[in-house]
Design a protein around this motif. Structure first.
Motif, PDB file in Angstrom:
ATOM      1  N   GLU A 114     -80.423  12.139 -38.258  1.00  0.00           N
ATOM      2  CA  GLU A 114     -81.352  11.016 -38.377  1.00  0.00           C
ATOM      3  C   GLU A 114     -82.763  11.523 -38.627  1.00  0.00           C
ATOM      4  N   HIS A 115     -83.499  10.725 -39.403  1.00  0.00           N
ATOM      5  CA  HIS A 115     -84.904  11.004 -39.660  1.00  0.00           C
ATOM      6  C   HIS A 115     -85.709   9.748 -39.303  1.00  0.00           C
ATOM      7  N   TYR A 116     -86.991   9.973 -38.979  1.00  0.00           N
ATOM      8  CA  TYR A 116     -87.870   8.858 -38.613  1.00  0.00           C
ATOM      9  C   TYR A 116     -89.191   9.008 -39.368  1.00  0.00           C
ATOM     10  N   ILE A 117     -89.610   7.925 -39.992  1.00  0.00           N
ATOM     11  CA  ILE A 117     -90.971   7.850 -40.513  1.00  0.00           C
ATOM     12  C   ILE A 117     -91.738   6.928 -39.577  1.00  0.00           C
ATOM     13  N   ARG A 118     -92.884   7.400 -39.120  1.00  0.00           N
ATOM     14  CA  ARG A 118     -93.649   6.662 -38.115  1.00  0.00           C
ATOM     15  C   ARG A 118     -95.150   6.887 -38.325  1.00  0.00           C
ATOM     16  N   VAL A 119     -95.942   6.101 -37.601  1.00  0.00           N
ATOM     17  CA  VAL A 119     -97.373   6.375 -37.520  1.00  0.00           C
ATOM     18  C   VAL A 119     -97.548   7.665 -36.714  1.00  0.00           C
ATOM     19  N   LYS A 120     -98.441   8.532 -37.145  1.00  0.00           N
ATOM     20  CA  LYS A 120     -98.652   9.788 -36.436  1.00  0.00           C
ATOM     21  C   LYS A 120     -98.942   9.521 -34.962  1.00  0.00           C
ATOM     22  N   SER A 121     -98.183  10.178 -34.096  1.00  0.00           N
ATOM     23  CA  SER A 121     -98.262   9.890 -32.666  1.00  0.00           C
ATOM     24  C   SER A 121     -99.657  10.143 -32.098  1.00  0.00           C
ATOM     25  N   GLY A 122    -100.361  11.145 -32.626  1.00  0.00           N
ATOM     26  CA  GLY A 122    -101.701  11.436 -32.139  1.00  0.00           C
ATOM     27  C   GLY A 122    -102.688  10.316 -32.421  1.00  0.00           C
ATOM     28  N   LEU A 123    -102.505   9.625 -33.560  1.00  0.00           N
ATOM     29  CA  LEU A 123    -103.394   8.513 -33.892  1.00  0.00           C
ATOM     30  C   LEU A 123    -103.182   7.332 -32.950  1.00  0.00           C
ATOM     31  N   VAL A 124    -101.931   7.110 -32.559  1.00  0.00           N
ATOM     32  CA  VAL A 124    -101.636   6.027 -31.612  1.00  0.00           C
ATOM     33  C   VAL A 124    -102.172   6.397 -30.233  1.00  0.00           C
ATOM     34  N   ALA A 125    -101.980   7.649 -29.830  1.00  0.00           N
ATOM     35  CA  ALA A 125    -102.440   8.094 -28.510  1.00  0.00           C
ATOM     36  C   ALA A 125    -103.954   7.979 -28.376  1.00  0.00           C
ATOM     37  N   SER A 126    -104.671   8.216 -29.464  1.00  0.00           N
ATOM     38  CA  SER A 126    -106.134   8.138 -29.427  1.00  0.00           C
ATOM     39  C   SER A 126    -106.655   6.729 -29.712  1.00  0.00           C
ATOM     40  N   SER A 127    -105.727   5.780 -29.963  1.00  0.00           N
ATOM     41  CA  SER A 127    -106.067   4.382 -30.279  1.00  0.00           C
ATOM     42  C   SER A 127    -106.775   4.227 -31.614  1.00  0.00           C
ATOM     43  N   SER A 128    -106.726   5.256 -32.464  1.00  0.00           N
ATOM     44  CA  SER A 128    -107.242   5.100 -33.821  1.00  0.00           C
ATOM     45  C   SER A 128    -106.380   4.118 -34.611  1.00  0.00           C
ATOM     46  N   VAL A 129    -105.078   4.146 -34.313  1.00  0.00           N
ATOM     47  CA  VAL A 129    -104.149   3.122 -34.801  1.00  0.00           C
ATOM     48  C   VAL A 129    -103.627   2.395 -33.558  1.00  0.00           C
ATOM     49  N   ARG A 130    -103.685   1.074 -33.578  1.00  0.00           N
ATOM     50  CA  ARG A 130    -103.464   0.307 -32.353  1.00  0.00           C
ATOM     51  C   ARG A 130    -102.002  -0.020 -32.082  1.00  0.00           C
ATOM     52  N   ASN A 131    -101.117   0.263 -33.029  1.00  0.00           N
ATOM     53  CA  ASN A 131     -99.701  -0.012 -32.768  1.00  0.00           C
ATOM     54  C   ASN A 131     -98.832   1.009 -33.504  1.00  0.00           C
ATOM     55  N   GLN A 132     -97.650   1.224 -32.963  1.00  0.00           N
ATOM     56  CA  GLN A 132     -96.704   2.164 -33.551  1.00  0.00           C
ATOM     57  C   GLN A 132     -95.668   1.415 -34.396  1.00  0.00           C
ATOM     58  N   ALA A 133     -95.239   2.062 -35.470  1.00  0.00           N
ATOM     59  CA  ALA A 133     -94.159   1.545 -36.316  1.00  0.00           C
ATOM     60  C   ALA A 133     -93.232   2.709 -36.645  1.00  0.00           C
ATOM     61  N   ILE A 134     -91.922   2.515 -36.459  1.00  0.00           N
ATOM     62  CA  ILE A 134     -90.951   3.592 -36.676  1.00  0.00           C
ATOM     63  C   ILE A 134     -89.791   3.076 -37.515  1.00  0.00           C
ATOM     64  N   TRP A 135     -89.538   3.740 -38.641  1.00  0.00           N
ATOM     65  CA  TRP A 135     -88.364   3.467 -39.471  1.00  0.00           C
ATOM     66  C   TRP A 135     -87.333   4.585 -39.244  1.00  0.00           C
ATOM     67  N   THR A 136     -86.094   4.208 -39.025  1.00  0.00           N
ATOM     68  CA  THR A 136     -85.011   5.181 -38.830  1.00  0.00           C
ATOM     69  C   THR A 136     -84.088   5.146 -40.043  1.00  0.00           C
ATOM     70  N   PHE A 137     -83.700   6.350 -40.545  1.00  0.00           N
ATOM     71  CA  PHE A 137     -82.776   6.415 -41.671  1.00  0.00           C
ATOM     72  C   PHE A 137     -81.967   7.700 -41.604  1.00  0.00           C
ATOM     73  N   THR A 138     -80.877   7.719 -42.337  1.00  0.00           N
ATOM     74  CA  THR A 138     -79.977   8.868 -42.408  1.00  0.00           C
ATOM     75  C   THR A 138     -79.737   9.266 -43.864  1.00  0.00           C
ATOM     76  N   GLU A 139     -78.950  10.293 -44.090  1.00  0.00           N
ATOM     77  CA  GLU A 139     -78.642  10.702 -45.459  1.00  0.00           C
ATOM     78  C   GLU A 139     -77.877   9.604 -46.204  1.00  0.00           C
ATOM     79  N   ASP A 140     -77.137   8.799 -45.484  1.00  0.00           N
ATOM     80  CA  ASP A 140     -76.403   7.698 -46.117  1.00  0.00           C
ATOM     81  C   ASP A 140     -77.370   6.659 -46.702  1.00  0.00           C
ATOM     82  N   ASP A 141     -78.610   6.608 -46.168  1.00  0.00           N
ATOM     83  CA  ASP A 141     -79.604   5.672 -46.695  1.00  0.00           C
ATOM     84  C   ASP A 141     -80.349   6.213 -47.898  1.00  0.00           C
ATOM     85  N   SER A 142     -80.137   7.501 -48.181  1.00  0.00           N
ATOM     86  CA  SER A 142     -80.835   8.125 -49.296  1.00  0.00           C
ATOM     87  C   SER A 142     -80.264   7.668 -50.621  1.00  0.00           C
ATOM     88  N   GLU A 143     -81.128   7.367 -51.584  1.00  0.00           N
ATOM     89  CA  GLU A 143     -80.665   6.896 -52.895  1.00  0.00           C
ATOM     90  C   GLU A 143     -80.250   8.077 -53.769  1.00  0.00           C
TER      91      GLU A 143
END
Length: 219
Positions: free
Chosen positions: A190-219
């Motif tokens: 599994e792979h995850y694309i997300r907002v950089k965790s450090g930006l969320v921790a420092s509140s530079s970005v106010r919310n987290q977003a995480i997409w989960t995908f696998t090789e089966d999702d690859s085009e």
């Protein structure tokens, strides 16, 4: 005769003492009554001076705290999949980001990654802020990782001579644009694309977003 005079004198002295005591009590009561208006007048002067009562100050503080909390309404979005859209709020902008598709490649245009694989992510960004935003500021907050408790890797398209659709510049309010990110990652189920965790921790970005995908999702 002398005895009667002494009794009369004693009675006169007693009467004088009673009158004097009554006079002192009246003076004391009058003095107390006269002091009361001065106390009330002092309170009126404080209340009319513009000073805020402590209870009123606490109520205003509570209302202000509640108002500040209402400003931060964007929630974390942690269970996203390919094709899902997230609303991202930073300290300087707000935008919608959709991960349209992904490709997991061992090489890209005959270029081999420093890590195990390339992740080519197709995305759509819409500016929902009331001022222009920089596209690279919006897309630059994302990273890919195989471990949500660990670090990740951001866009590396400028470090490789690969043929991808990079987009930069200003995005006007209400405007939408599509493009591609190129990231490197380790091999994993599994792979995850997300907002950089450090930006969320420092509140530079106010919310987290995480997409989960696998090789089966690859085009």
């Amino acid at each position: 005769m002398n005895k009667q005079l002494k009794i009369s004198a004693a009675i006169a002295v007693s009467l004088c003492l009673l009158v004097a005591c009554g006079s002192n009590e009246n003076d004391s009561e009058q003095s107390s009554v006269e002091n009361e208006p001065e106390s009330n007048e002092s309170e009126d002067e404080v209340n009319s001076s513009g000073l805020i009562d402590k209870d009123e100050l606490n109520e205003e503080s509570d209302e202000e705290d509640s108002s500040n909390q209402d400003d931060d309404n964007t929630e974390d979005q942690l269970d996203l999949e390919i094709g899902d859209q997230a609303t991202i709020e930073t300290t300087i902008s707000s935008f919608e980001f959709t991960l349209d598709s992904v490709e997991i490649k061992d090489e890209l245009n005959a270029v081999v990654p420093d890590l195990d694989v390339f992740i080519v992510a197709d995305f759509t960004v819409t500016n929902i802020y009331d001022e222009p935003i920089m596209i690279e500021d919006a897309t630059g907050i994302f990273e890919v990782t195989t471990d949500l408790d660990g670090g990740g890797y951001g866009d590396v398209s400028e470090h490789y001579d690969v043929d991808v659709k990079t987009v930069t510049g200003e995005l006007q309010p209400g405007e939408t644009i599509t493009g591609q990110l190129v990231m490197e990652d380790q091999t994993n189920a599994e792979h995850y694309i997300r907002v950089k965790s450090g930006l969320v921790a420092s509140s530079s970005v106010r919310n987290q977003a995480i997409w989960t995908f696998t090789e089966d999702d690859s085009e």
